[in-house]
Design an enzyme around this catalytic site. Sequence first.
Site, PDB file in Angstrom:
ATOM      1  N   ARG A  80     -12.103  -4.161   2.883  1.00 53.21           N
ATOM      2  CA  ARG A  80     -12.762  -2.758   3.156  1.00 53.21           C
ATOM      3  C   ARG A  80     -13.437  -2.093   2.061  1.00 53.21           C
ATOM      4  NH1 ARG A  80      -9.177   1.101   6.342  1.00 53.21           N
ATOM      5  NH2 ARG A  80      -7.810   0.801   4.819  1.00 53.21           N
ATOM      6  N   SER A 142      -3.865  -5.510  -3.033  1.00 54.61           N
ATOM      7  CA  SER A 142      -2.202  -5.739  -2.593  1.00 54.61           C
ATOM      8  C   SER A 142      -1.634  -6.996  -2.892  1.00 54.61           C
ATOM      9  CB  SER A 142      -2.250  -5.240  -1.201  1.00 54.61           C
ATOM     10  OG  SER A 142      -2.593  -3.783  -1.209  1.00 54.61           O
ATOM     11  N   ASP A 196      -1.117  -1.313  -1.994  1.00 50.28           N
ATOM     12  CA  ASP A 196      -1.024  -0.724  -0.550  1.00 50.28           C
ATOM     13  C   ASP A 196       0.025   0.108  -0.552  1.00 50.28           C
ATOM     14  OD1 ASP A 196       0.476  -2.845  -0.679  1.00 50.28           O
ATOM     15  OD2 ASP A 196      -0.682  -3.577   1.520  1.00 50.28           O
TER      16      ASP A 196
END
Length: 451
Positions: A80, A142, A196
């Site tokens: 994203r 992450s 994350d």
Amino acid sequence: MDEIQTLYPEAYRICQQFAIDQNRMEEIIHRMTREMTMGLAKDTHPRATMKCFVTYVQDLPTGRERGNYLALDLGGTNFRVLLVNLESESTVHIDGQTYGISKSVMEGPGIKLFDFIAQCLSDFCKDHKLESANLPLGFTFSFPCKQVGIDNGTLVAWTKGFKSEGVVNKNVVELLRDAIARRGDLKVKVVAILNDTTGTLMSCAFHKPNCKIGMIVGTGSNACYVEKTSNVEMLPGYQTSQKPYMIINCEWGAFGDNGVLDFIRTRYDIEVDNFSINPKKQVYEKCISGMYMGELVRNIIVELMDKDVLFKGVKSKGLHERGKFETRFITEIESDEPGRFRNAAMVMDSLGIRTSNEKDLMCLRYICETVSTRSAKLAACGLVCLIRKMNVKDLSVGIDGSVYRFHPHYHRLLMENMNLLLNGTVRYELVLSEDGSGRGAALIAAVCARD
């Protein structure tokens, strides 16, 4: 449970192997505490399974951060790009675009992966007329990283199905900056790398100043927490640091890689582990997270079907295929109302098993509940370990991830088991983090800009 024991003794016997009582939970906490202490200390860090990496994030949001920031989020098969506008403490606008990552990019040369990331960032900035804005950017990455600065993180090992070559032991911020420079068509300032869990903690802390833990239970599982800087021996100059606290990235997925969790693992865990792309790695994560829960259930179902215990006389080629029983099926099956099995029947139908036998479907749900309950118990052990390590009496825990977010009973199961272990000694709140990977990355970029 009594009905399962009577009607399906073989299924009941298998599921009992996943049971973890309070004594075993306390033993898990004891062993995890020992591993964390090793990870924090300079002498024992090299051989610790839980690396307890320094994040270099020492300042939490004040709630007064304002402005526009970019965020990248790479942590699974979807990537994203986000534009985050911190307008006020109560108003945060997030505009984002999701891009699917193909298997060839996940497993191909690292340069191809980072060129893809840079292309997505460029396309997004052009769409939003930000090519020359030079906005601060936080990069949520992450995967296990060893950081030597807020904007310098070296990949230790790929997880979650990634095998991109030439990235392990490299500074991923540098790889990103190089990919952006190769394009030459946009200006951004990559100011921070985070995972994350750190993003989740930061996102929650924007509204809850007492947030001390960030946890993910999704495709993978990990947590971070606020440690006293005086305990962080891996930080150069930790004894004379002017800032009292440091967010520590536990990398708790690797807890148990040295065998300390073998006393609670089943042969189904070992089977799933053996056929994973990283055997004997991420042992704790493989007992908890969404990438593996469905496969554990599938292995149990297939064994019971092969023994003609479950779905008698029905054959399913699909179910014998690894990865075919997705973890989202567990969520759907456990979302059925008590005594109803509509979702369970639909899931099995999609796998080529058409049945209306409610007793079989009840047994299926029991198997799913067994796997998800153990996951929540182990996650509760991890959270209680961190709470006891910090010795705090009032805190918020920011949580994100598809398993926690979508499973109908996961929050309750976590609470029940944490209450059992903490026994009223701590006041805590579990908070669903609002887009930790995006908002948290932007908040770290904002805090860096503030400094």
